[in-house]
Design a protein around this motif. Structure first.
Motif, short mmCIF file in Angstrom:
data_model
loop_
_atom_site.label_atom_id
_atom_site.label_comp_id
_atom_site.label_asym_id
_atom_site.label_seq_id
_atom_site.Cartn_x
_atom_site.Cartn_y
_atom_site.Cartn_z
N PRO A 51 -71.54 45.95 93.98
CA PRO A 51 -71.32 44.68 94.03
C PRO A 51 -70.57 43.88 93.44
N PHE A 52 -70.04 44.39 92.33
CA PHE A 52 -69.38 43.56 91.29
C PHE A 52 -67.98 43.08 91.64
N VAL A 53 -67.26 43.77 92.12
CA VAL A 53 -65.68 43.30 92.50
C VAL A 53 -66.13 42.16 93.84
N ALA A 54 -66.92 42.31 94.78
CA ALA A 54 -67.17 41.52 95.73
C ALA A 54 -67.71 40.14 95.13
N ARG A 55 -68.40 40.25 94.37
CA ARG A 55 -69.45 39.08 93.92
C ARG A 55 -68.35 38.20 92.93
N GLU A 56 -67.54 38.86 92.35
CA GLU A 56 -66.45 38.13 91.59
C GLU A 56 -65.36 37.33 92.15
N SER A 83 -53.89 34.96 93.18
CA SER A 83 -54.75 33.96 92.98
C SER A 83 -56.26 34.40 92.67
N ILE A 84 -56.33 35.54 92.93
CA ILE A 84 -57.61 36.09 92.50
C ILE A 84 -57.67 37.28 91.52
N ARG A 85 -56.72 37.34 90.82
CA ARG A 85 -56.39 38.47 89.95
C ARG A 85 -57.45 38.69 88.80
N TRP A 86 -57.75 37.42 88.25
CA TRP A 86 -58.57 37.38 87.00
C TRP A 86 -60.14 37.90 87.51
N GLY A 87 -60.40 37.13 88.69
CA GLY A 87 -61.70 37.28 89.13
C GLY A 87 -61.94 39.01 89.38
N LEU A 88 -60.49 39.29 90.16
CA LEU A 88 -60.51 40.95 90.52
C LEU A 88 -60.67 41.95 89.17
N LEU A 89 -60.05 41.38 88.17
CA LEU A 89 -60.05 42.29 87.19
C LEU A 89 -61.39 42.36 86.35
N TYR A 90 -61.94 41.25 86.41
CA TYR A 90 -63.26 40.99 85.75
C TYR A 90 -64.30 41.83 86.69
N GLY A 91 -64.03 41.66 87.91
CA GLY A 91 -65.09 42.82 88.73
C GLY A 91 -64.66 44.15 88.42
N VAL A 92 -63.50 44.41 88.28
CA VAL A 92 -63.10 45.99 87.94
C VAL A 92 -63.88 46.39 86.62
N ILE A 93 -63.66 45.73 85.65
CA ILE A 93 -64.14 45.91 84.33
C ILE A 93 -65.72 46.12 84.37
N LEU A 142 -67.65 51.45 74.49
CA LEU A 142 -67.30 51.17 75.77
C LEU A 142 -67.85 49.76 76.05
N ALA A 143 -69.05 49.43 75.75
CA ALA A 143 -69.74 47.93 75.97
C ALA A 143 -68.97 47.06 75.09
N VAL A 144 -68.60 47.51 74.17
CA VAL A 144 -67.72 46.38 73.20
C VAL A 144 -66.54 46.21 73.81
N VAL A 145 -65.90 47.15 74.02
CA VAL A 145 -64.46 46.79 74.89
C VAL A 145 -64.75 46.07 76.06
N THR A 146 -65.74 46.29 76.50
CA THR A 146 -65.97 45.55 78.02
C THR A 146 -66.22 44.02 77.69
N LEU A 147 -66.84 43.93 76.92
CA LEU A 147 -67.13 42.53 76.40
C LEU A 147 -66.15 41.69 75.94
N VAL A 148 -65.22 42.39 75.03
CA VAL A 148 -64.14 41.90 74.58
C VAL A 148 -63.00 41.46 75.64
N VAL A 149 -62.68 42.64 76.35
CA VAL A 149 -61.94 42.31 77.98
C VAL A 149 -62.31 41.15 78.65
N LYS A 150 -63.74 41.20 78.97
CA LYS A 150 -64.31 40.03 79.52
C LYS A 150 -64.03 38.90 79.19
N GLN A 190 -61.89 35.79 81.02
CA GLN A 190 -62.59 34.49 81.23
C GLN A 190 -61.47 33.37 80.56
N ARG A 191 -61.03 33.51 79.54
CA ARG A 191 -59.91 32.57 78.84
C ARG A 191 -59.01 32.31 79.60
N LYS A 192 -58.14 33.83 80.05
CA LYS A 192 -57.16 33.59 80.93
C LYS A 192 -57.30 32.72 82.34
N SER A 193 -58.39 33.25 82.78
CA SER A 193 -58.73 32.48 83.99
C SER A 193 -58.95 30.97 83.73
#
Length: 281
Positions: free
Chosen positions: A158-163, A197-207, A260-268, A272-275
């Motif tokens: 669900p993550f990519v679609a939901r983001e 237009s959707i790049r940040w939401g897409l990247l967030y979903g990919v992460i 991995l979880a820490v890296v995910t949180l940092v990238v997330k 969000q800030r870039k978005s």
């Protein structure tokens, strides 16, 4: 005068409420997240860095890492394609079954991963619905790599679609319609208008998809068989090592998942800030 005094007293009574709530929240997080996380790192490094690195060079550990990366490398791109297509269809089209499709996307959130693994066994197992057909074709799904891929894809679906869906709803179809009016093809509209237009939401979903794929335990444990060096992903390796009282090895592997979880949180947070910055611009 009495009104002013009573108002001052009420403000003093209310002033301690935020402090109490913050203390409760910090204590809860400490018991559930901070203390267990600190204990994982302590157990992994309590005998020094050399034993930690030695644990990471075990053949079974290396096989588990390779298998986990392979699962993510297959499931994440497929879920990106599915998520983008589904998000675009749900955000831009009105059709019968739209609500049903949206509910199906949310199934991995509502169903236990263990139940999802059992569903795959009932479908593709030796005695499942498609079992005889697969056996006749000498295709093995359950207790093999294909079953693990299916389980990983399901839980991270669900993550990519939901983001992406909220982003598509927010930007609207006007820019895409303008590009089509100017003669752009569907692919040109997607690559030059929709995707930026959707790049940040897409990247967030990919992460989030990648993090869930690499950390999944329940569904994969049901369909894998948990064979060391063959069908044992990194989370399964951690559980097996702990059950075999190789706790230091288990904690060493757990450190990688924690990182991995820490890296995910940092990238997330970066996403969000870039978005937010792009929205302000």
């Amino acid at each position: 005068m009495s009104t002013i005094v009573s108002s001052t007293r009420s403000r003093k009574k209310v002033a301690w409420v935020p402090a109490v709530l913050i203390t409760i929240a910090i204590a809860f997080l400490a018991l559930i997240i901070y203390i267990p996380a600190i204990n994982v790192f302590y157990q992994a490094f309590k005998n020094g860095v050399a034993p930690f690195l030695a644990n990471l060079r075990q053949p079974n550990f290396m096989a588990a890492v390779r298998l986990t990366i392979a699962l993510a490398a297959i499931s994440v791109p497929l879920n990106i394609i599915f998520g983008l297509c589904t998000a675009w269809a749900l955000a831009r089209k009105q059709f019968r079954g739209r609500a049903l499709l949206l509910s199906i996307i949310d199934l991995p959130f509502a169903i236990s991963p263990v139940v999802a693994g059992l569903m795959l066994v009932l479908l593709y197992g030796r005695n499942g619905w498609f079992g005889p057909m697969l056996n006749a074709a000498d295709i093995k799904i359950i207790f093999a790599f294909p079953g693990m891929v299916l389980a990983t894809m399901f839980v991270s679906l669900p993550f990519v679609a939901r983001e992406v869906i909220p982003v598509l709803d927010e930007i609207g179809p006007e820019q895409e319609e303008a590009a089509s009016t100017l003669g752009a093809s569907h692919w040109q509209t997607f690559w030059r208008v929709t995707l930026p237009s959707i790049r940040w939401g897409l990247l967030y979903g990919v992460i989030l998809t990648n993090a869930r794929a690499m950390g999944e335990f329940g569904a994969v444990s049901v369909v894998s068989g948990n064979l060391a060096g063959k069908t044992q992903s990194l989370p399964l390796f951690i559980e097996e090592e702990y059950k075999q009282y190789a706790t230091e090895s288990a904690y060493s592997a757990a450190v990688l998942l924690a990182l991995l979880a820490v890296v995910t949180l940092v990238v997330k947070e970066i996403m969000q800030r870039k978005s937010r910055i792009s929205e302000e611009e």
